[in-house]
Design a protein around this motif. Structure first.
Motif, PDB file in Angstrom:
ATOM      1  N   LYS A 113       0.522  10.145   0.751  1.00 29.64           N
ATOM      2  CA  LYS A 113       0.963   8.807   0.368  1.00 29.64           C
ATOM      3  C   LYS A 113       0.407   7.770   1.350  1.00 29.64           C
ATOM      4  N   LYS A 114       0.085   6.589   0.830  1.00 29.13           N
ATOM      5  CA  LYS A 114      -0.503   5.544   1.677  1.00 29.13           C
ATOM      6  C   LYS A 114       0.479   5.041   2.728  1.00 29.13           C
ATOM      7  N   ASN A 115       1.718   4.813   2.311  1.00 24.30           N
ATOM      8  CA  ASN A 115       2.721   4.241   3.212  1.00 24.30           C
ATOM      9  C   ASN A 115       3.990   5.086   3.193  1.00 24.30           C
ATOM     10  N   ILE A 116       4.514   5.343   4.370  1.00 21.45           N
ATOM     11  CA  ILE A 116       5.735   6.150   4.497  1.00 21.45           C
ATOM     12  C   ILE A 116       6.723   5.418   5.404  1.00 21.45           C
ATOM     13  N   LEU A 117       7.948   5.314   4.935  1.00 17.89           N
ATOM     14  CA  LEU A 117       9.017   4.672   5.706  1.00 17.89           C
ATOM     15  C   LEU A 117      10.064   5.717   6.058  1.00 17.89           C
ATOM     16  N   ASN A 206       2.324   4.996  -2.936  1.00 20.13           N
ATOM     17  CA  ASN A 206       0.870   4.911  -2.946  1.00 20.13           C
ATOM     18  C   ASN A 206       0.386   3.490  -3.189  1.00 20.13           C
ATOM     19  N   GLU A 207       1.333   2.563  -3.303  1.00 15.78           N
ATOM     20  CA  GLU A 207       0.973   1.150  -3.388  1.00 15.78           C
ATOM     21  C   GLU A 207       0.446   0.691  -2.034  1.00 15.78           C
ATOM     22  N   ASP A 208      -0.278  -0.421  -2.037  1.00 19.50           N
ATOM     23  CA  ASP A 208      -0.827  -0.922  -0.775  1.00 19.50           C
ATOM     24  C   ASP A 208       0.270  -1.346   0.193  1.00 19.50           C
ATOM     25  N   ARG A 245      10.842   3.878  11.261  1.00 22.30           N
ATOM     26  CA  ARG A 245       9.406   3.759  11.524  1.00 22.30           C
ATOM     27  C   ARG A 245       8.624   3.656  10.232  1.00 22.30           C
ATOM     28  N   LEU A 246       7.564   2.857  10.262  1.00 25.67           N
ATOM     29  CA  LEU A 246       6.646   2.716   9.135  1.00 25.67           C
ATOM     30  C   LEU A 246       5.316   3.339   9.514  1.00 25.67           C
ATOM     31  N   MET A 247       4.785   4.200   8.628  1.00 29.99           N
ATOM     32  CA  MET A 247       3.471   4.813   8.838  1.00 29.99           C
ATOM     33  C   MET A 247       2.555   4.374   7.713  1.00 29.99           C
ATOM     34  N   VAL A 248       1.398   3.847   8.054  1.00 31.75           N
ATOM     35  CA  VAL A 248       0.497   3.266   7.058  1.00 31.75           C
ATOM     36  C   VAL A 248      -0.901   3.868   7.179  1.00 31.75           C
ATOM     37  N   LYS A 249      -1.621   3.804   6.083  1.00 29.67           N
ATOM     38  CA  LYS A 249      -3.043   4.129   5.986  1.00 29.67           C
ATOM     39  C   LYS A 249      -3.453   5.333   6.824  1.00 29.67           C
TER      40      LYS A 249
END
Length: 586
Positions: A113-117, A206-208, A245-249
């Protein structure tokens, strides 16, 4: 305690009895306890007197308090938990405390997934207080207040769910039923995946970017009012802002210790940690390796682990295997290495599936398989090869010293090496070279090598299989049929004493004295008369005052292996063995 438990003869399912209970007697019956003892256990003393508290260290260095119930209360809680587990129907998003589920199931919905919270619920179990538990039993089962109060008393310690009680996991999941429903709907409405593993909440997309209904701002990280309302206002939990925590890209994305970037995986650090522990065991021995590990991680180890480094290692390997899958090469390699070291230091090893694990390692990395008559040969050869390779010799040799299953010991090897490959032992390793090495004291030694005008050469049996017998060490001449792996050690090492003053002997040290042989320097030491070569090693039944004073070959091998040292004279002799293997390999 068994006299206070009802025999398992009730005809009706305990769940049905529990569901329709209107009295404490019926609850006691459903939970399998005699009523008088049931009341005494719950009300005879302060319920807190049944618990023992201890702390374990969390990864952040802080302490987590565990409250463990005693055996009587624990059995009662287990019986209650067993009933609740059968009644509770978890939502798909719930991954903790569910039979058949684990952290991998929790991580899988968020793979690639693109972004995970990640959201952490602060003080998860302590925040589920007595009143919430009592209300749960009233709302779900429509119990009278006195029964709900009694059940909450069974489940709670110091006014809340304790970490350590068998009932806490299932009760916490039941308490979170509404939370899971509301967050699942919120996630679905905003094209997100949602899972909860106890106090770890994960949302991914999977959204930006996450929808504003999930996340107001990314930097600084601000959760939506809706998320806060669902968790804190509607369900009475508190969000731990410091662990949200936010994990991106391109971030390394980990969920409950599982990496989810491209495939389900563990961190490289986990694998390196186990490899370093095995390295420490091999170089310093299990005892010193355990001391070193406990100095760093003492409070993270269980009581049972503190006495055995291999229990800690096996736990870590099991984690890697669970995450990466049972057939994983890296996990198999660690298990094989652990089995080899267990065998080398006299620990019990599990032979189940060991040949499958070794085959997996061999086929993945194209090892040369070396099979010896016993474990001491493996120990000496593996240590010698490691020292020699550190000195830049035989660096191209990729050898796995194969541990034979119990059903295929050295006796089987001696019978028919050609047939052995077709009987299943190396059925999947036909492309790998298999080399059997025998001592020179083996019967009919000429069966296992070929004699040419240039001397002894390995015998080829077909199917990539060779055998040879140990060469005679250059510093021991004319001993032919007596040679075993121990003869590659110089005498100072070969005859070194163990802690009880025992040592190995040469047969030639003894002289004729009637019906027995006595030591030529001490006639109080004797052995039975037998046909042996002068240099045959005697490691048993050397008697003095009716006491066996011979040390075992394995005892010596452990000492040498544990010392992590072989002298240069012996190394030169061991080199002759690896030169033969190298010629076969080429």
């Amino acid at each position: 305690m068994s006299e206070h438990i009802l025999p398992k003869t009730m005809k009706e399912d305990p769940i049905n009895i529990f569901r329709r209970a209107t009295s404490k007697q019926e609850v006691a019956f459903a939970l399998g306890f005699k009523y008088n003892y049931f009341l005494y256990l719950i009300y005879g003393n302060d319920i807190e007197s049944h618990y023992t508290e201890f702390n374990i260290q969390k990864r952040n260095g802080k302490q987590r308090t565990i409250a463990a119930p005693d055996g009587r209360l624990k059995q009662l809680q287990k019986n209650l938990a067993a009933i609740l587990v059968r009644i509770y129907k978890p939502k798909y998003c719930v991954k903790a405390f569910i039979p058949g589920s684990n952290i991998v199931y929790n991580a899988s919905p968020h793979l690639r997934k693109k972004n995970i919270l990640k959201i952490d619920l602060e003080d998860f179990f302590p925040s589920i207080h007595f009143g919430r538990v009592r209300n749960l039993f009233t709302a779900v089962f429509n119990f009278p207040i006195d029964i709900s109060t009694m059940l909450a008393r069974i489940c709670c310690y110091k006014g809340a769910l304790p970490q350590g009680a068998p009932t806490s996991p299932i009760v916490s999941n039941m308490i979170c039923l509404r939370l899971d429903g509301e967050l699942s709907r919120l996630a679905k409405d905003n094209r997100c995946a949602y899972t909860r593993y106890a106090d770890d909440i994960t949302l991914s997309t999977n959204e930006d970017n996450f929808s504003k209904a999930i996340l107001r701002e990314q930097s600084p990280l601000l959760l939506s009012e809706k998320i806060i309302e669902v968790i804190e206002k509607n369900n009475f939990f508190k969000i731990n802002r410091y662990k949200t925590r936010l994990m991106v890209k391109n971030d390394s994305k980990f969920i409950t210790g599982v990496k989810v970037n491209e495939k389900i995986n563990v961190s490289r650090r986990k694998y390196r940690e186990v490899r370093a522990m095995l390295h420490a065991v091999q170089h310093f021995g299990p005892e010193l390796a355990l001391i070193e590990h406990l100095a760093k991680y003492d409070k993270r180890c269980t009581t049972s682990q503190r006495g055995d480094i291999f229990k800690i290692i096996d736990g870590k390997i099991s984690f890697i295997s669970m995450v990466r899958g049972e057939g994983d090469y890296l996990a198999a390699k660690l298990k094989v290495k652990s089995a080899f070291l267990k065998e080398s230091f006299g620990r019990k090893i599990n032979y189940d599936n060991l040949d499958i694990l070794q085959s997996s390692v061999i086929n993945t990395n194209k090892y040369i398989i070396v099979i010896t008559e016993g474990k001491t040969d493996r120990m000496y050869l593996s240590l010698a090869l490691r020292i020699l390779q550190k000195r830049g010799k035989f660096t191209d040799l990729n050898i796995l010293f194969y541990i034979l299953p119990k059903t295929a010991g050295c006796g089987v090897c001696k019978n028919d090496l050609a047939a052995l490959n077709t009987k299943g032992l190396f059925l999947n390793c036909s492309l790998c070279k298999k080399i059997y090495i025998f001592d020179r004291d083996i019967d009919n030694q000429s069966r296992y090598f070929c004699k040419t005008e240039h001397g002894e050469v390995p015998k080829y049996w077909g199917n990539n299989t060779w055998s040879f017998i140990l060469p005679i060490p250059y510093f021991r001449k004319n001993i032919d049929k007596a040679v075993s792996i121990e003869h590659f050690l110089i005498d100072d090492r070969l005859f070194s004493l163990d802690d009880d003053g025992r040592r190995l002997y040469f047969y030639g040290e003894f002289v004729q004295a009637g019906e027995q042989l006595v030591h030529q320097n001490d006639s109080s030491i004797s052995i039975k008369k037998q046909k042996k070569e002068f240099y045959t090693i005697i490691d048993d039944k050397v008697m003095q005052n009716k006491k066996n004073i011979a040390r075992s070959k394995y005892s010596l091998a452990v000492d040498v292996f544990d010392s992590d040292y072989i002298d240069d004279v012996s190394l030169q002799a061991f080199s002759e063995i690896f030169e033969i293997i190298e010629r076969i390999a080429k």
